[in-house]
Design a protein around this motif. Structure first.
Motif, PDB file in Angstrom:
ATOM      1  N   ILE A 140       0.854  -1.192   0.000  1.00 49.56           N
ATOM      2  CA  ILE A 140       0.000   0.000   0.000  1.00 49.56           C
ATOM      3  C   ILE A 140       0.888   1.238   0.000  1.00 49.56           C
ATOM      4  O   ILE A 140       1.749   1.390   0.866  1.00 49.56           O
ATOM      5  CB  ILE A 140      -0.937   0.025   1.223  1.00 49.56           C
ATOM      6  CG1 ILE A 140      -1.946  -1.137   1.131  1.00 49.56           C
ATOM      7  CG2 ILE A 140      -1.672   1.358   1.320  1.00 49.56           C
ATOM      8  CD1 ILE A 140      -2.854  -1.246   2.352  1.00 49.56           C
ATOM      9  N   TYR A 141       0.667   2.116  -0.993  1.00 53.80           N
ATOM     10  CA  TYR A 141       1.368   3.392  -1.091  1.00 53.80           C
ATOM     11  C   TYR A 141       0.321   4.495  -0.985  1.00 53.80           C
ATOM     12  O   TYR A 141      -0.605   4.540  -1.788  1.00 53.80           O
ATOM     13  CB  TYR A 141       2.091   3.546  -2.423  1.00 53.80           C
ATOM     14  CG  TYR A 141       2.912   2.354  -2.846  1.00 53.80           C
ATOM     15  CD1 TYR A 141       4.264   2.272  -2.552  1.00 53.80           C
ATOM     16  CD2 TYR A 141       2.329   1.319  -3.595  1.00 53.80           C
ATOM     17  CE1 TYR A 141       5.014   1.182  -2.968  1.00 53.80           C
ATOM     18  CE2 TYR A 141       3.074   0.233  -4.006  1.00 53.80           C
ATOM     19  CZ  TYR A 141       4.416   0.169  -3.683  1.00 53.80           C
ATOM     20  OH  TYR A 141       5.145  -0.912  -4.100  1.00 53.80           O
ATOM     21  N   ILE A 142       0.462   5.376   0.004  1.00 54.30           N
ATOM     22  CA  ILE A 142      -0.501   6.455   0.187  1.00 54.30           C
ATOM     23  C   ILE A 142       0.207   7.792  -0.012  1.00 54.30           C
ATOM     24  O   ILE A 142       1.071   8.162   0.778  1.00 54.30           O
ATOM     25  CB  ILE A 142      -1.146   6.394   1.587  1.00 54.30           C
ATOM     26  CG1 ILE A 142      -1.903   5.064   1.759  1.00 54.30           C
ATOM     27  CG2 ILE A 142      -2.096   7.584   1.796  1.00 54.30           C
ATOM     28  CD1 ILE A 142      -2.437   4.834   3.157  1.00 54.30           C
ATOM     29  N   MET A 143      -0.133   8.467  -1.094  1.00 61.68           N
ATOM     30  CA  MET A 143       0.425   9.794  -1.365  1.00 61.68           C
ATOM     31  C   MET A 143      -0.509  10.818  -0.712  1.00 61.68           C
ATOM     32  O   MET A 143      -1.247  11.553  -1.369  1.00 61.68           O
ATOM     33  CB  MET A 143       0.532  10.032  -2.870  1.00 61.68           C
ATOM     34  CG  MET A 143       1.286   8.938  -3.607  1.00 61.68           C
ATOM     35  SD  MET A 143       2.989   8.724  -3.011  1.00 61.68           S
ATOM     36  CE  MET A 143       3.755  10.185  -3.698  1.00 61.68           C
ATOM     37  N   GLY A 144      -0.495  10.800   0.606  1.00 60.03           N
ATOM     38  CA  GLY A 144      -1.374  11.646   1.394  1.00 60.03           C
ATOM     39  C   GLY A 144      -1.258  11.260   2.854  1.00 60.03           C
ATOM     40  O   GLY A 144      -0.282  10.629   3.268  1.00 60.03           O
TER      41      GLY A 144
END
Length: 228
Positions: A140-144
């Motif tokens: 999981i990559y969260i740009m936020g």
């Protein structure tokens, strides 16, 4: 290398037998020769049943062909198939692998009470608010901002990890590991990742830089994140 005239080659191993099938031969000829060789090498009644590992090379069997193969290499003939191995994969398996390994890019905010669930890796451009949840079979990559719950490797992948631009989650989960909010700094952390540390037997928060050391098979996408 197999003799071109020999369709079936049988070799003894510690576990039993390895049976190599010439990949260019017609299946009719394969079955014909297989019957002859199985009957010629059939163990006696007082001997144990022999395990057989079938190696197909660049050949795939359909359901009917596999059934015919198993009818010959059977307990009735004092043999038992332990594996059927092919160097090819079916279209269905290829599509499944693509689905599971693809990065799904989604631009949205996951609000309280909402659950975002994907197959493969998730790239979320947006926040996960408190009460929101993101779930993925991969990374999981969260740009936020991650304020809610993130669960990576949901089907059991302990090599999965979670990254976020700002990480102050209610809960992190990786495979069957769970780590709750008190494990993190009260003010949260920037550009960090959550991974399973096998030595400590728990989820830890660490710098993105550790991914290249602890996860040897990360893709170019993760390397670009690491390098800014």
């Amino acid at each position: 290398m197999l003799d071109k005239k020999q369709i079936i080659l049988i070799k003894g191993t510690r576990e039993g037998l390895s049976l190599f099938i010439e990949e260019s031969a017609s299946f009719h000829d394969v079955i014909k020769e297989l019957k002859e060789k199985i009957m010629a090498s059939k163990p006696k009644e007082e001997e144990p049943i022999v395990s057989v590992n079938v190696k197909l090379g660049n050949r795939l069997l359909n359901e009917e062909q596999e059934k015919a193969l198993r009818n010959i290499i059977s307990v009735d003939n004092r043999f038992k198939i332990t594996a059927i191995e092919s160097d090819l994969i079916s279209r269905e398996d290829a599509l499944k692998w693509r689905e599971e390994s693809e990065i799904k890019a989604i631009n949205r905010i996951v609000r309280s009470g909402q659950v975002l669930e994907v197959e493969g890796d998730l790239l979320l451009v947006g926040d996960v608010n408190p009460g929101g949840k993101v779930v993925s079979t991969g990374n999981i990559y969260i740009m936020g901002n991650l304020y809610g719950i993130a669960h990576a490797g949901v089907t059991g992948d302990r090599e999965a990890f979670i990254t976020a631009s700002y990480m102050k989650p209610t809960q992190l989960r990786i495979a069957d590991y769970i780590s709750r909010a008190p494990d993190y700094e009260s003010d949260g952390v920037y550009m960090e990742c959550g991974i399973i540390d096998e030595d400590q037997d728990k989820i830890i928060i660490d710098s993105l830089k550790v991914l290249s050391r602890k996860r040897k098979e990360i893709s170019g996408f993760e390397r670009r994140i690491n390098n800014g």
